[in-house]
Design a protein around this motif. Structure first.
Motif, PDB file in Angstrom:
ATOM      1  N   GLU A  16       0.824  -1.219   0.000  1.00  0.00           N
ATOM      2  CA  GLU A  16       0.000   0.000   0.000  1.00  0.00           C
ATOM      3  C   GLU A  16       0.853   1.261   0.000  1.00  0.00           C
ATOM      4  O   GLU A  16       0.501   2.249  -0.636  1.00  0.00           O
ATOM      5  CB  GLU A  16      -0.964  -0.009   1.186  1.00  0.00           C
ATOM      6  N   ARG A  19       1.736   1.848  -3.604  1.00  0.00           N
ATOM      7  CA  ARG A  19       0.693   1.754  -4.634  1.00  0.00           C
ATOM      8  C   ARG A  19       0.611   3.010  -5.503  1.00  0.00           C
ATOM      9  O   ARG A  19       0.486   2.928  -6.720  1.00  0.00           O
ATOM     10  CB  ARG A  19      -0.668   1.444  -4.006  1.00  0.00           C
ATOM     11  N   GLU A  20       0.684   4.198  -4.912  1.00  0.00           N
ATOM     12  CA  GLU A  20       0.587   5.433  -5.704  1.00  0.00           C
ATOM     13  C   GLU A  20       1.715   5.515  -6.736  1.00  0.00           C
ATOM     14  O   GLU A  20       1.490   5.850  -7.895  1.00  0.00           O
ATOM     15  CB  GLU A  20       0.607   6.646  -4.782  1.00  0.00           C
ATOM     16  N   ALA A  21       2.937   5.189  -6.338  1.00  0.00           N
ATOM     17  CA  ALA A  21       4.069   5.212  -7.263  1.00  0.00           C
ATOM     18  C   ALA A  21       3.903   4.150  -8.350  1.00  0.00           C
ATOM     19  O   ALA A  21       4.201   4.394  -9.524  1.00  0.00           O
ATOM     20  CB  ALA A  21       5.375   4.994  -6.505  1.00  0.00           C
ATOM     21  N   HIS A  22       3.411   2.976  -7.962  1.00  0.00           N
ATOM     22  CA  HIS A  22       3.171   1.903  -8.935  1.00  0.00           C
ATOM     23  C   HIS A  22       2.126   2.341  -9.961  1.00  0.00           C
ATOM     24  O   HIS A  22       2.325   2.151 -11.168  1.00  0.00           O
ATOM     25  CB  HIS A  22       2.722   0.626  -8.206  1.00  0.00           C
ATOM     26  N   MET A  23       1.029   2.945  -9.492  1.00  0.00           N
ATOM     27  CA  MET A  23      -0.025   3.355 -10.413  1.00  0.00           C
ATOM     28  C   MET A  23       0.440   4.482 -11.348  1.00  0.00           C
ATOM     29  O   MET A  23       0.054   4.516 -12.518  1.00  0.00           O
ATOM     30  CB  MET A  23      -1.285   3.759  -9.642  1.00  0.00           C
ATOM     31  N   ALA A  24       1.288   5.373 -10.860  1.00  0.00           N
ATOM     32  CA  ALA A  24       1.867   6.409 -11.733  1.00  0.00           C
ATOM     33  C   ALA A  24       2.719   5.759 -12.812  1.00  0.00           C
ATOM     34  O   ALA A  24       2.674   6.162 -13.983  1.00  0.00           O
ATOM     35  CB  ALA A  24       2.690   7.397 -10.905  1.00  0.00           C
ATOM     36  N   TRP A  25       3.483   4.734 -12.426  1.00  0.00           N
ATOM     37  CA  TRP A  25       4.302   3.984 -13.392  1.00  0.00           C
ATOM     38  C   TRP A  25       3.406   3.295 -14.419  1.00  0.00           C
ATOM     39  O   TRP A  25       3.697   3.335 -15.624  1.00  0.00           O
ATOM     40  CB  TRP A  25       5.166   2.974 -12.631  1.00  0.00           C
ATOM     41  N   ASP A  27       0.410   4.205 -15.381  1.00  0.00           N
ATOM     42  CA  ASP A  27      -0.109   5.268 -16.257  1.00  0.00           C
ATOM     43  C   ASP A  27       0.921   5.685 -17.303  1.00  0.00           C
ATOM     44  O   ASP A  27       0.585   5.890 -18.477  1.00  0.00           O
ATOM     45  CB  ASP A  27      -0.537   6.485 -15.437  1.00  0.00           C
ATOM     46  N   ASP A  66       9.297  -0.938 -12.489  1.00  0.00           N
ATOM     47  CA  ASP A  66       8.122  -0.784 -11.620  1.00  0.00           C
ATOM     48  C   ASP A  66       8.584  -0.578 -10.175  1.00  0.00           C
ATOM     49  O   ASP A  66       9.409  -1.345  -9.672  1.00  0.00           O
ATOM     50  CB  ASP A  66       7.266  -2.050 -11.720  1.00  0.00           C
TER      51      ASP A  66
END
Length: 99
Positions: A16, A19-25, A27, A66
């Motif tokens: 968790e 998660r924000e960094a993963h989702m930016a990657w 995108d 990632d």
């Protein structure tokens, strides 16, 4: 075409936190045209990405970038396949069947 299967290998709080960094990657990869679909697995023990990278080395390099992979909270399983049939909107991703 490639199926990237992510399996979490760390406690949920570490996942968790990234998660924000993963989702930016994720995108960024969609914007670059590398990914055409992604989402969590059910049960939520990882995720799946459909990638259209030029070759396996390129896809492996993308996966290694990632934040989840860099922080070792997931493991990747990468499967290459030939998309010889697709739904009509995905026609551009069709590949000729190989021997």
């Amino acid at each position: 075409m490639f199926v990237l299967e992510l399996t979490y290998c760390a406690p949920a709080d570490r996942i968790e936190a990234l998660r924000e960094a993963h989702m930016a990657w994720v995108d960024e990869q969609f914007e670059a045209g590398e990914f055409i679909a992604s989402g969590p697995k059910k049960p939520r023990d990882g995720g799946v990405i459909l990638a259209v990278g030029a070759d396996r080395d390129r896809v492996e390099a993308i996966a290694a970038s990632d934040p989840f992979a860099q922080e070792e909270v997931c493991e990747y399983r990468i499967t290459e396949f030939t998309a010889s049939r697709t739904a009509p909107p995905l026609r551009e991703y069709r590949q000729p069947a190989r021997g």
